[in-house]
Write a protein that holds these residues in place. Structure first.
Motif, PDB file in Angstrom:
ATOM      1  N   ARG A  53       0.838  -1.211   0.000  1.00 25.48           N
ATOM      2  CA  ARG A  53       0.000   0.000   0.000  1.00 25.48           C
ATOM      3  C   ARG A  53       0.867   1.253   0.000  1.00 25.48           C
ATOM      4  NH1 ARG A  53      -2.927  -3.292   3.455  1.00 25.48           N
ATOM      5  NH2 ARG A  53      -2.117  -2.299   5.320  1.00 25.48           N
ATOM      6  N   ILE A  54       1.973   1.212   0.739  1.00 22.96           N
ATOM      7  CA  ILE A  54       2.880   2.368   0.765  1.00 22.96           C
ATOM      8  C   ILE A  54       3.459   2.608  -0.626  1.00 22.96           C
ATOM      9  CG2 ILE A  54       5.089   3.217   1.668  1.00 22.96           C
ATOM     10  CD1 ILE A  54       4.374   1.725   4.306  1.00 22.96           C
ATOM     11  N   LEU A  55       3.918   1.546  -1.294  1.00 28.10           N
ATOM     12  CA  LEU A  55       4.452   1.699  -2.653  1.00 28.10           C
ATOM     13  C   LEU A  55       3.393   2.260  -3.593  1.00 28.10           C
ATOM     14  CD1 LEU A  55       6.633  -1.487  -3.306  1.00 28.10           C
ATOM     15  CD2 LEU A  55       7.371   0.876  -3.250  1.00 28.10           C
ATOM     16  N   ALA A  56       2.166   1.781  -3.464  1.00 27.83           N
ATOM     17  CA  ALA A  56       1.083   2.267  -4.323  1.00 27.83           C
ATOM     18  C   ALA A  56       0.825   3.753  -4.078  1.00 27.83           C
ATOM     19  CB  ALA A  56      -0.187   1.457  -4.081  1.00 27.83           C
ATOM     20  N   ALA A  57       0.882   4.182  -2.812  1.00 28.19           N
ATOM     21  CA  ALA A  57       0.649   5.596  -2.483  1.00 28.19           C
ATOM     22  C   ALA A  57       1.744   6.472  -3.082  1.00 28.19           C
ATOM     23  CB  ALA A  57       0.589   5.778  -0.970  1.00 28.19           C
ATOM     24  N   VAL A  58       2.999   6.030  -3.012  1.00 30.63           N
ATOM     25  CA  VAL A  58       4.106   6.807  -3.592  1.00 30.63           C
ATOM     26  C   VAL A  58       3.964   6.839  -5.109  1.00 30.63           C
ATOM     27  CG1 VAL A  58       6.613   6.918  -3.881  1.00 30.63           C
ATOM     28  CG2 VAL A  58       5.655   6.314  -1.650  1.00 30.63           C
ATOM     29  N   ARG A  59       3.605   5.723  -5.715  1.00 28.30           N
ATOM     30  CA  ARG A  59       3.427   5.650  -7.165  1.00 28.30           C
ATOM     31  C   ARG A  59       2.281   6.560  -7.603  1.00 28.30           C
ATOM     32  NH1 ARG A  59       2.871   0.550  -7.509  1.00 28.30           N
ATOM     33  NH2 ARG A  59       5.058   0.090  -7.820  1.00 28.30           N
ATOM     34  N   GLN A  60       1.207   6.572  -6.826  1.00 25.64           N
ATOM     35  CA  GLN A  60       0.021   7.366  -7.138  1.00 25.64           C
ATOM     36  C   GLN A  60       0.345   8.858  -7.154  1.00 25.64           C
ATOM     37  OE1 GLN A  60      -3.131   6.667  -4.352  1.00 25.64           O
ATOM     38  NE2 GLN A  60      -4.402   8.335  -5.114  1.00 25.64           N
ATOM     39  N   ALA A  61       1.279   9.285  -6.318  1.00 27.28           N
ATOM     40  CA  ALA A  61       1.641  10.699  -6.247  1.00 27.28           C
ATOM     41  C   ALA A  61       2.240  11.177  -7.571  1.00 27.28           C
ATOM     42  CB  ALA A  61       2.615  10.941  -5.103  1.00 27.28           C
ATOM     43  N   GLY A  62       2.950  10.323  -8.260  1.00 27.63           N
ATOM     44  CA  GLY A  62       3.502  10.693  -9.563  1.00 27.63           C
ATOM     45  C   GLY A  62       4.742  11.554  -9.491  1.00 27.63           C
ATOM     46  N   ALA A  63       5.114  12.010  -8.325  1.00 26.18           N
ATOM     47  CA  ALA A  63       6.305  12.833  -8.135  1.00 26.18           C
ATOM     48  C   ALA A  63       6.849  12.520  -6.743  1.00 26.18           C
ATOM     49  CB  ALA A  63       5.948  14.316  -8.241  1.00 26.18           C
ATOM     50  N   PRO A  64       8.090  12.921  -6.451  1.00 25.81           N
ATOM     51  CA  PRO A  64       8.619  12.669  -5.111  1.00 25.81           C
ATOM     52  C   PRO A  64       7.708  13.263  -4.037  1.00 25.81           C
ATOM     53  CG  PRO A  64      10.383  13.343  -6.576  1.00 25.81           C
ATOM     54  CD  PRO A  64       9.088  13.527  -7.328  1.00 25.81           C
ATOM     55  N   VAL A  65       7.449  12.489  -2.980  1.00 23.55           N
ATOM     56  CA  VAL A  65       6.524  12.907  -1.921  1.00 23.55           C
ATOM     57  C   VAL A  65       7.185  12.810  -0.567  1.00 23.55           C
ATOM     58  CG1 VAL A  65       4.422  12.282  -3.155  1.00 23.55           C
ATOM     59  CG2 VAL A  65       5.556  10.576  -1.787  1.00 23.55           C
ATOM     60  N   VAL A  66       6.665  13.602   0.371  1.00 21.34           N
ATOM     61  CA  VAL A  66       7.139  13.558   1.751  1.00 21.34           C
ATOM     62  C   VAL A  66       6.306  12.537   2.525  1.00 21.34           C
ATOM     63  CG1 VAL A  66       8.008  15.928   1.777  1.00 21.34           C
ATOM     64  CG2 VAL A  66       5.645  15.453   2.428  1.00 21.34           C
ATOM     65  N   THR A  67       6.776  12.168   3.679  1.00 24.67           N
ATOM     66  CA  THR A  67       6.109  11.165   4.507  1.00 24.67           C
ATOM     67  C   THR A  67       4.673  11.573   4.823  1.00 24.67           C
ATOM     68  OG1 THR A  67       8.245  10.583   5.484  1.00 24.67           O
ATOM     69  CG2 THR A  67       6.280   9.879   6.666  1.00 24.67           C
ATOM     70  N   ARG A  68       4.472  12.841   5.117  1.00 30.11           N
ATOM     71  CA  ARG A  68       3.134  13.335   5.478  1.00 30.11           C
ATOM     72  C   ARG A  68       2.131  13.078   4.342  1.00 30.11           C
ATOM     73  NH1 ARG A  68       1.532  16.334   9.419  1.00 30.11           N
ATOM     74  NH2 ARG A  68       3.602  17.044   9.962  1.00 30.11           N
ATOM     75  N   ALA A  69       2.542  13.315   3.095  1.00 31.73           N
ATOM     76  CA  ALA A  69       1.641  13.116   1.952  1.00 31.73           C
ATOM     77  C   ALA A  69       1.291  11.637   1.792  1.00 31.73           C
ATOM     78  CB  ALA A  69       2.284  13.648   0.678  1.00 31.73           C
ATOM     79  N   VAL A  70       2.261  10.759   2.020  1.00 34.15           N
ATOM     80  CA  VAL A  70       1.991   9.315   1.945  1.00 34.15           C
ATOM     81  C   VAL A  70       1.019   8.933   3.061  1.00 34.15           C
ATOM     82  CG1 VAL A  70       2.997   7.002   2.080  1.00 34.15           C
ATOM     83  CG2 VAL A  70       4.235   8.826   0.892  1.00 34.15           C
ATOM     84  N   GLY A  71       1.236   9.484   4.247  1.00 38.60           N
ATOM     85  CA  GLY A  71       0.337   9.209   5.382  1.00 38.60           C
ATOM     86  C   GLY A  71      -1.083   9.658   5.090  1.00 38.60           C
ATOM     87  N   GLU A  72      -1.238  10.835   4.470  1.00 42.26           N
ATOM     88  CA  GLU A  72      -2.576  11.324   4.120  1.00 42.26           C
ATOM     89  C   GLU A  72      -3.243  10.389   3.116  1.00 42.26           C
ATOM     90  OE1 GLU A  72      -1.722  15.287   2.780  1.00 42.26           O
ATOM     91  OE2 GLU A  72      -1.576  16.083   4.829  1.00 42.26           O
ATOM     92  N   THR A  73      -2.490   9.941   2.131  1.00 41.55           N
ATOM     93  CA  THR A  73      -3.037   9.016   1.135  1.00 41.55           C
ATOM     94  C   THR A  73      -3.482   7.713   1.796  1.00 41.55           C
ATOM     95  OG1 THR A  73      -1.573   9.942  -0.549  1.00 41.55           O
ATOM     96  CG2 THR A  73      -2.536   7.789  -1.013  1.00 41.55           C
ATOM     97  N   LEU A  74      -2.736   7.275   2.802  1.00 41.14           N
ATOM     98  CA  LEU A  74      -3.064   6.025   3.488  1.00 41.14           C
ATOM     99  C   LEU A  74      -4.148   6.212   4.558  1.00 41.14           C
ATOM    100  CD1 LEU A  74       0.526   4.546   3.915  1.00 41.14           C
ATOM    101  CD2 LEU A  74      -1.218   3.864   2.258  1.00 41.14           C
ATOM    102  N   GLY A  75      -4.555   7.461   4.795  1.00 40.54           N
ATOM    103  CA  GLY A  75      -5.600   7.717   5.779  1.00 40.54           C
ATOM    104  C   GLY A  75      -5.118   7.780   7.213  1.00 40.54           C
ATOM    105  N   LEU A  76      -3.831   8.068   7.423  1.00 38.37           N
ATOM    106  CA  LEU A  76      -3.293   8.185   8.777  1.00 38.37           C
ATOM    107  C   LEU A  76      -3.566   9.574   9.340  1.00 38.37           C
ATOM    108  CD1 LEU A  76       0.213   6.528   8.303  1.00 38.37           C
ATOM    109  CD2 LEU A  76      -1.845   5.479   9.243  1.00 38.37           C
ATOM    110  N   ASP A  77      -3.572   9.684  10.660  1.00 36.09           N
ATOM    111  CA  ASP A  77      -3.720  10.967  11.333  1.00 36.09           C
ATOM    112  C   ASP A  77      -2.370  11.675  11.256  1.00 36.09           C
ATOM    113  OD1 ASP A  77      -4.276  13.127  12.917  1.00 36.09           O
ATOM    114  OD2 ASP A  77      -4.560  11.987  14.767  1.00 36.09           O
ATOM    115  N   THR A  78      -2.225  12.555  10.281  1.00 32.86           N
ATOM    116  CA  THR A  78      -0.935  13.212  10.037  1.00 32.86           C
ATOM    117  C   THR A  78      -0.692  14.398  10.955  1.00 32.86           C
ATOM    118  OG1 THR A  78      -1.907  14.569   8.300  1.00 32.86           O
ATOM    119  CG2 THR A  78      -0.885  12.494   7.629  1.00 32.86           C
TER     120      THR A  78
END
Length: 152
Positions: free
Chosen positions: A92-117
């Motif tokens: 799921r983490i790899l999919a979230a980074v791939r979905q961003a389409g550009a380099p992302v920070v941890t917070r953006a990956v957490g938001e995509t995964l539905g974490l309390d950022t």
């Protein structure tokens, strides 16, 4: 006198041979001990080789015990290995980074995964997983701390 001389020489030679026998018995014991140790080392080596061969063949990550807790191993990315070998959370983490389409920070990956950022402590485990994926060749970590998918 000749007889007493012969008896002395025989006694002296017998003493030499007794001493030599004692040395050889000690040496033979040492040789036997070392052979026993080698046999044990060979059994351990074979067991370890079988275990490592089994781990390399296994498609799914193996669970190991660390400080009494079960932990999943994240394999290194190698040719011909796809992300299906990763645990579902890492996929799921790899999919979230791939979905961003550009380099992302941890917070953006957490938001995509539905974490309390909003809580930094919630992001630290995710940051550790992102770092682990980067160290093992699944992601690329930029110098500024952003992550991107590593191209084939």
């Amino acid at each position: 006198m000749v007889e007493s001389e012969i008896a002395e020489r025989i006694a002296a030679r017998r003493a030499e041979l007794d001493e030599l026998e004692e040395q050889l018995v000690k040496q033979l014991d040492q040789v036997r001990d070392e052979r026993d140790e080698l046999a044990v080392a060979e059994r351990v080596w074979r067991r370890m080789a079988e275990r490592f061969a089994g781990e390399r063949v296994a498609a799914a990550p193996a669970a190991v015990q660390v400080a009494g807790r079960a932990v999943l191993l994240v394999p290194h990315r190698e040719g011909g290995v796809d992300e299906a070998v990763l645990p579902p959370g890492y996929q799921r983490i790899l999919a979230a980074v791939r979905q961003a389409g550009a380099p992302v920070v941890t917070r953006a990956v957490g938001e995509t995964l539905g974490l309390d950022t909003g809580v930094r402590g919630k992001l630290e485990p995710l940051r550790g997983k992102l770092t682990r994926l980067a160290e093992r060749g699944w992601l690329r970590k930029q110098p500024d701390g952003r992550y991107s998918v590593r191209l084939q």
